[in-house]
Write a protein that holds these residues in place. Structure first.
Motif, mmCIF file in Angstrom:
data_model
loop_
_atom_site.group_PDB
_atom_site.id
_atom_site.type_symbol
_atom_site.label_atom_id
_atom_site.label_comp_id
_atom_site.label_asym_id
_atom_site.label_seq_id
_atom_site.Cartn_x
_atom_site.Cartn_y
_atom_site.Cartn_z
ATOM 1 N N LEU A 71 -12.132 -16.082 -7.500
ATOM 2 C CA LEU A 71 -11.521 -15.530 -6.292
ATOM 3 C C LEU A 71 -12.237 -16.199 -5.114
ATOM 4 O O LEU A 71 -13.468 -16.157 -5.031
ATOM 5 C CB LEU A 71 -11.722 -14.007 -6.242
ATOM 6 N N PHE A 126 -7.161 -17.186 -6.935
ATOM 7 C CA PHE A 126 -6.805 -16.210 -5.910
ATOM 8 C C PHE A 126 -7.705 -16.378 -4.699
ATOM 9 O O PHE A 126 -8.787 -16.948 -4.804
ATOM 10 C CB PHE A 126 -6.953 -14.776 -6.460
ATOM 11 N N LEU A 138 -11.880 -4.870 -1.094
ATOM 12 C CA LEU A 138 -12.142 -4.858 -2.540
ATOM 13 C C LEU A 138 -12.967 -3.629 -2.932
ATOM 14 O O LEU A 138 -12.745 -3.029 -3.986
ATOM 15 C CB LEU A 138 -12.870 -6.135 -2.976
ATOM 16 N N LEU A 179 -1.306 -6.275 -9.499
ATOM 17 C CA LEU A 179 -2.286 -6.611 -8.447
ATOM 18 C C LEU A 179 -2.212 -5.610 -7.296
ATOM 19 O O LEU A 179 -1.149 -5.123 -6.984
ATOM 20 C CB LEU A 179 -2.013 -8.035 -7.937
ATOM 21 N N PRO A 180 -3.350 -5.311 -6.676
ATOM 22 C CA PRO A 180 -4.684 -5.869 -6.905
ATOM 23 C C PRO A 180 -5.471 -5.183 -8.022
ATOM 24 O O PRO A 180 -6.543 -5.653 -8.378
ATOM 25 C CB PRO A 180 -5.368 -5.642 -5.558
ATOM 26 N N GLY A 212 -12.541 -8.598 3.545
ATOM 27 C CA GLY A 212 -12.216 -8.730 2.125
ATOM 28 C C GLY A 212 -13.145 -7.902 1.251
ATOM 29 O O GLY A 212 -12.699 -7.229 0.318
ATOM 30 N N TYR A 251 -0.296 -9.573 -2.503
ATOM 31 C CA TYR A 251 -0.593 -8.202 -2.072
ATOM 32 C C TYR A 251 -1.045 -8.206 -0.618
ATOM 33 O O TYR A 251 -1.784 -9.093 -0.191
ATOM 34 C CB TYR A 251 -1.698 -7.583 -2.957
ATOM 35 N N LEU A 298 -3.873 -10.878 -0.214
ATOM 36 C CA LEU A 298 -4.377 -11.533 -1.413
ATOM 37 C C LEU A 298 -3.363 -12.621 -1.745
ATOM 38 O O LEU A 298 -2.167 -12.344 -1.859
ATOM 39 C CB LEU A 298 -4.470 -10.519 -2.562
ATOM 40 N N MET A 315 -13.230 -16.517 -1.188
ATOM 41 C CA MET A 315 -13.392 -15.626 -0.036
ATOM 42 C C MET A 315 -14.311 -16.251 0.998
ATOM 43 O O MET A 315 -15.126 -17.109 0.664
ATOM 44 C CB MET A 315 -14.050 -14.318 -0.487
ATOM 45 N N LEU A 375 -6.882 -7.312 -10.728
ATOM 46 C CA LEU A 375 -7.319 -8.619 -10.218
ATOM 47 C C LEU A 375 -8.406 -9.235 -11.094
ATOM 48 O O LEU A 375 -8.382 -10.426 -11.388
ATOM 49 C CB LEU A 375 -7.803 -8.486 -8.766
ATOM 50 N N ILE A 407 -8.656 -14.391 -0.569
ATOM 51 C CA ILE A 407 -8.362 -13.367 0.436
ATOM 52 C C ILE A 407 -8.386 -14.044 1.800
ATOM 53 O O ILE A 407 -9.406 -14.599 2.214
ATOM 54 C CB ILE A 407 -9.365 -12.193 0.355
#
Length: 265
Positions: free
Chosen positions: A145, A198, A163, A132-133, A159, A216, A120, A147, A136, A200
């Motif tokens: 976020l 953020f 999550l 975190l996470p 990801g 993270y 992350l 991704m 988040l 991933i």
């Protein structure tokens, strides 16, 4: 008789010229530069470029390597549609299997290129004071976020799994707080430029960037194994493609792969 002779000598001249033309044609194709087309996951962009340079130097190869980087799913579908690819490097065993099931992978050429980890990352403007996470959702606040789109982009799929493992997926995606991108390098760019707070990405992508902060590293158990298979496309196992694949098994290639943060088994 003279007429016949003329026809015959004309015919002989035509045959000789044709043979000569054929000879020129075949000799030029003989000396034509071999092209090797590599279709590879976006996360391997830098490492693949360096591997090609290292291979060409060592093998004194005159071949021209043409690279195409993107999400593994998009590349696999392009190969399925007849794209001129010799070698495919996927960030997910799923897409190599997908091509294999379509009989598009040369038998016994699939090997493991490398493995990776999932992280992350936070943008220079993100709120990273939260835990975190776990927090988040709170940390994202008004932001997003970033991704990869889980269907074609393996990093997006991993990801989503990670999550979900942290019981965050439904909450964050339900609140429409995820910005999906077509490949992992575009995710990285979105976080670098603070379009998203953020993101991933893979450990290797984060390593390539001086702008993002790894906040993270997801535990291996939270997602499927991140393995990168490499294989040759059916009928495309040319001399140079096969030689390049052999080179990937050598010590110097493994050193390069590890330098970029990948794990070589």
């Amino acid at each position: 008789g003279g007429f016949m002779k003329r026809i015959i000598s004309g015919f002989i001249r035509f045959i000789t010229l044709s043979a000569f033309a054929l000879m020129i044609l075949s000799s030029s194709t003989l000396y034509a530069q071999e092209k090797v087309y590599i279709y590879a996951a976006a996360s391997t962009t830098d490492v693949v470029k360096e591997l090609i340079n290292s291979y060409k130097k060592g093998a004194k190869s005159k071949a021209e390597f043409v690279t195409s980087f993107g999400s593994s799913g998009d590349l696999a579908r392009q190969i399925e549609a007849g794209a001129d690819a010799n070698i495919f490097i996927s960030a997910d065993t799923k897409w190599a299997k997908y091509l294999d099931e379509k009989k598009l992978v040369e038998k016994d050429t699939t090997t493991n290129f490398a493995s990776n980890a999932l992280v992350l990352v936070a943008s220079p403007k993100a709120d990273i004071k939260k835990k975190l996470p776990d927090q988040l959702f709170e940390a994202i606040g008004e932001g997003y976020l970033a991704m990869g789109d889980p269907k074609p982009v393996p990093a997006g799929k991993y990801g989503q799994e990670a999550l979900s493992n942290h019981k965050l997926w439904d909450k964050i995606s339900g609140a429409k707080k995820i910005a999906f991108y077509p490949d992992v390098r575009k995710v990285l760019n979105a976080v670098e430029t603070s379009q998203a707070d953020f993101g991933i990405v893979y450990k290797t992508d984060a390593k390539m960037s001086s702008k993002v902060k790894v906040v993270y590293t997801f535990k291996k158990e939270s997602h499927s194994p991140i393995d990168y298979p490499v294989c040759v496309v059916t009928g495309k196992n040319t001399g140079e493609a096969a030689a390049f694949l052999k080179f990937l098994k050598k010590k110097e290639a493994k050193k390069i792969i590890e330098k970029y943060g990948f794990v070589v088994k």
